[in-house]
Motif scaffolding. Structure first.
Motif, PDB file in Angstrom:
ATOM      1  N   GLN A   1      11.904  87.799 -61.055  1.00  0.00           N
ATOM      2  CA  GLN A   1      11.343  88.039 -62.392  1.00  0.00           C
ATOM      3  C   GLN A   1       9.843  87.802 -62.447  1.00  0.00           C
ATOM      4  O   GLN A   1       9.347  86.754 -62.041  1.00  0.00           O
ATOM      5  N   GLY A   2       9.128  88.812 -62.921  1.00  0.00           N
ATOM      6  CA  GLY A   2       7.700  88.653 -63.159  1.00  0.00           C
ATOM      7  C   GLY A   2       6.843  88.550 -61.915  1.00  0.00           C
ATOM      8  O   GLY A   2       5.712  88.088 -61.992  1.00  0.00           O
ATOM      9  N   VAL A   3       7.354  88.962 -60.762  1.00  0.00           N
ATOM     10  CA  VAL A   3       6.599  88.775 -59.521  1.00  0.00           C
ATOM     11  C   VAL A   3       5.401  89.729 -59.426  1.00  0.00           C
ATOM     12  O   VAL A   3       5.447  90.859 -59.917  1.00  0.00           O
ATOM     13  N   THR A   4       4.324  89.241 -58.848  1.00  0.00           N
ATOM     14  CA  THR A   4       3.172  90.072 -58.529  1.00  0.00           C
ATOM     15  C   THR A   4       3.156  90.275 -57.017  1.00  0.00           C
ATOM     16  O   THR A   4       3.317  89.313 -56.271  1.00  0.00           O
ATOM     17  N   VAL A   5       2.993  91.521 -56.584  1.00  0.00           N
ATOM     18  CA  VAL A   5       2.969  91.807 -55.150  1.00  0.00           C
ATOM     19  C   VAL A   5       1.543  92.142 -54.730  1.00  0.00           C
ATOM     20  O   VAL A   5       0.868  92.932 -55.395  1.00  0.00           O
ATOM     21  N   LEU A   6       1.067  91.490 -53.669  1.00  0.00           N
ATOM     22  CA  LEU A   6      -0.209  91.889 -53.085  1.00  0.00           C
ATOM     23  C   LEU A   6       0.107  92.669 -51.808  1.00  0.00           C
ATOM     24  O   LEU A   6       0.598  92.100 -50.834  1.00  0.00           O
TER      25      LEU A   6
ATOM     26  N   VAL B   1       2.100  95.754 -58.600  1.00  0.00           N
ATOM     27  CA  VAL B   1       1.672  95.747 -57.195  1.00  0.00           C
ATOM     28  C   VAL B   1       0.157  95.916 -57.137  1.00  0.00           C
ATOM     29  O   VAL B   1      -0.402  96.879 -57.651  1.00  0.00           O
ATOM     30  N   HIS B   2      -0.491  94.940 -56.529  1.00  0.00           N
ATOM     31  CA  HIS B   2      -1.949  94.949 -56.424  1.00  0.00           C
ATOM     32  C   HIS B   2      -2.303  95.332 -54.978  1.00  0.00           C
ATOM     33  O   HIS B   2      -1.922  94.638 -54.055  1.00  0.00           O
ATOM     34  N   VAL B   3      -2.990  96.442 -54.809  1.00  0.00           N
ATOM     35  CA  VAL B   3      -3.315  96.889 -53.455  1.00  0.00           C
ATOM     36  C   VAL B   3      -4.569  96.161 -52.965  1.00  0.00           C
ATOM     37  O   VAL B   3      -5.603  96.176 -53.627  1.00  0.00           O
ATOM     38  N   VAL B   4      -4.450  95.488 -51.822  1.00  0.00           N
ATOM     39  CA  VAL B   4      -5.587  94.766 -51.245  1.00  0.00           C
ATOM     40  C   VAL B   4      -6.291  95.724 -50.276  1.00  0.00           C
ATOM     41  O   VAL B   4      -5.684  96.220 -49.330  1.00  0.00           O
TER      42      VAL B   4
END
Lengths: 79, 594
Positions: B131-136, B178-181
């Motif tokens: 729940q609520g996870v942010t993915v890098l 999802v945050h693209v690094v």
């Protein structure tokens, strides 16, 4: 400072142990903290201190500290 | 962020030493606030990540972020992500970092990019279970080698082209959590010849040279800080020798160096262009200068070489007061926290004063030469945000329109007349896909007008929207001068889901509002919507709670003002509002739109 003395300082720094006195015959078995993880750290620290870069074969062939010193001397033109 | 932040280019042996010390004796070595709940981060990689994880923990710590880090097994992404019973899911991370490199890819033709995308999307949708996870997610640094040689850029199926295409698809198709690094960018800046250290990849499976770990950890720390902690909002600029060369008071508005035909002038124009680009993405601009106001404004009005115009500056503060007091004034007049200001001034003495008296302000170390200003401000990553929304892109203009509104205010006899003349139109409703990103952003950024300061990630909000006992209500506003977009967020919860209340009670889990629209009647407009929704839920009573923080003093008596009555409680500040049959709408000047 000769290579051995300088390398000794790197060892003390990496393994965080001021009592280390390196010898030519010394291997990873002689220092408790010397595992695969700290080995990577040691190689980077040596590369940084002596401003050189080791190849895959060179790192794989290393058998003891004495060979490490010889390798450094060869890379830095001291041999 | 903490003052002890590490630079991106620290020496690797120093970093590893500090990182090891932090692991050995966290009590002594940590600079983070360890009284808070740790931020739980899982790092998974296709290559060796042991050293990197240590360095990342160190960077986060020096940025003041206390972490609990889960380190995946070597090449353990599939094992952890695809298995529902894996250690990863037991750990329940707030953020998952997926580290990959080009050698993991199996691409020979354009269609293979689809397969790689499908694989990544499958990983992300599995992670959605948290729940609520942010993915890098790292994108892919393309290697130095070119099997097609100089023809790589001519063919869509060359190695370089396929990787470029995959990276572009990550940019275009990543879900909002999802945050693209951008490893491709980092490796280019570092220099790919140094970034890729084949010996250390073959020997110990390092994904990139250990020397780059600081740079990558610094980047990820900035991202994590922006997503979970803090973002800056406003760039405060000096004028003389900062925005232009020379001193306007001595050289006159046409004598300053901003001429495109002169190398020094070009350097200042280069900086102004960068500042304008920041403004266009939503950074508010302010001026803090020791000058007579009229003299300071002259270049903006009279010198056509100026790239920044007076209308770009939301708060123009030119006087002979000390700059620290001016910083306080700027924060106050823009209605934003002083800790969201970034100060850029060529004069080191002024920077010191601001550092000393306003320690919350981010002060940029400005280099001596103007040609390096852009690089210094860019590298400081002072405006790292979790996202850039439509509202952001329009925001800095709305601050400027605010100034015009203020002007208009003075021409009206009473406030009601003024509000009426603003021709405000409001919209409220339940959050849908279109509002989700902004709802999350405002909920997590607003500090002052925030009754309970509950933070929810985008994923959690999406879940709440689906839950039949929860309502996420947004309010958006436009007026004669600008469109604000979503400016207030309210979360209602059925009482039986909250300790001490029943199913006929409607509990206000969170209520926040952007301070840009204070004293416009938005609260009343929103409260009408709250009452309507509570009735629809079949409730007969609305419960409000105020949880005090350092910053939300302005809403301390909000519920009392809205007509709530206080409830007896020793531990909490609670209020009730009884809904009876008579429908009493609060009067507002905001015209309701459907």
């Amino acid at each position: 400072m000769d290579t051995k003395a300088k390398l000794n300082e790197v060892f003390r720094d990496v393994f965080d142990d001021e009592t280390i006195e390196i010898t030519d015959e010394m291997t990873a078995d002689d220092i408790d903290a010397w595992d695969s993880l700290t080995h990577v750290q040691l190689v980077v620290a040596v590369e940084e201190a002596f401003k050189c870069k080791f190849s895959t074969v060179e790192v794989m062939k290393l058998k003891n500290v004495g060979e490490f010193i010889k390798l450094i001397d060869r890379k830095t033109g001291n041999a | 962020m903490s003052d002890e932040r590490l630079r991106a280019d620290e020496s690797v042996s120093k970093l590893l030493k500090m990182a090891n010390a932090l692991i050995k004796d966290p009590e002594k070595e940590s600079r983070a606030d360890r009284s808070r709940e740790p931020l739980k981060i899982a790092v998974l990689g296709t290559h060796s990540i042991q050293h990197y994880v240590r360095v990342l923990r160190l960077y986060l710590d020096r940025a003041g972020i206390y972490t609990d880090i889960y380190e995946g097994e070597y090449d353990g992404i599939n094992m952890d992500v695809l298995d529902d019973d894996s250690e990863l899911y037991k750990f329940k991370p707030d953020a998952v970092i997926l580290m990959m490199r080009y050698s993991d890819l199996h691409m020979e033709k354009a269609e293979d990019v689809d397969a790689e995308m499908a694989y990544l999307k499958n990983l992300w949708s599995h992670l959605d279970k948290i729940q609520g996870v942010t993915v890098l997610q790292t994108n892919f640094a393309s290697p130095v080698m070119r099997p097609f040689g100089g023809l790589e850029a001519l063919y869509a199926d060359s190695m370089q082209s396929l990787i470029r295409r995959l990276n572009m698809r990550l940019t275009e198709e990543h879900p909002s959590n999802v945050h693209v690094v951008d490893m491709e960018y980092l490796s280019s800046v570092y220099g790919k010849n140094e970034w890729f250290d084949e010996a250390s990849y073959f020997l110990t499976k390092q994904g990139f040279s250990l020397n780059c770990m600081g740079m990558v950890a610094n980047e990820m720390t900035n991202i994590i800080n922006a997503v979970f902690r803090h973002t800056n909002k406003c760039l405060v600029l000096d004028l003389d020798n900062t925005l232009w060369g020379g001193v306007v008071g001595d050289d006159g508005p046409l004598g300053i160096e901003i001429d495109p035909h002169n190398a020094v002038g070009e350097a200042y124009r280069h900086f102004q262009k960068y500042v304008l680009a920041l403004k266009k993405r939503g950074v508010i601009l302010a001026v803090n200068s020791k000058n007579d106001e009229e003299v300071a404004k002259e270049p903006f009005i009279k010198n056509s070489d100026m790239i920044l115009k007076l209308d770009d500056i939301a708060c123009f503060c030119a006087n002979w007061n000390d700059k620290a007091s001016n910083m306080q004034y700027i924060a106050k007049s823009l209605n934003i926290g002083i800790d969201t200001l970034v100060f850029f001034d060529d004069n080191p003495a002024e920077r010191e004063i601001v550092k000393k008296f306003c320690p919350e302000v981010t002060v940029i170390d400005v280099p001596t030469d103007a040609e390096n200003y852009v690089k210094a401000l860019d590298e400081a990553a002072a405006f790292e945000w979790a996202s850039i929304t439509k509202e952001d892109r329009e925001r800095s203009d709305s601050y400027i329109q605010n100034a015009k509104r203020e002007e208009m205010k003075s021409s009206f006899v009473n406030y009601d007349e003024y509000l009426k003349a603003l021709e405000m139109k409001g919209k409220c409703g339940l959050v849908g896909d279109a509002e989700l990103e902004r709802f999350a952003q405002l909920t997590n950024k607003s500090n002052q007008f925030n009754l309970r300061t509950q933070r929810y990630s985008e994923g959690q909000i999406a879940d709440m929207c689906k839950d039949e006992d929860t309502r996420c209500i947004y309010v958006s506003l436009t007026d004669k001068f600008s469109a604000y977009g979503v400016i207030s967020c309210i979360v209602l919860r059925r009482g039986d889901k909250v300790e001490g209340f029943g199913d006929k009670d409607c509990f206000i889990d969170n209520w926040c509002m952007s301070c840009r629209v204070l004293k416009r009647g938005v609260e009343d407009f929103a409260f009408n919507a709250v009452k309507e929704e509570a009735r629809r839920m079949g409730c007969t009573r609305i419960i409000g709670e105020y949880i005090p923080t350092k910053k939300n003093g302005m809403v301390e008596s909000f519920y009392a003002k809205m007509g709530f009555s206080a409830l007896e409680d020793n531990a909490r500040v609670l209020y009730e509002y009884k809904l009876d049959d008579k429908v009493e709408e609060k009067k507002t000047w905001i015209q309701k739109q459907s």
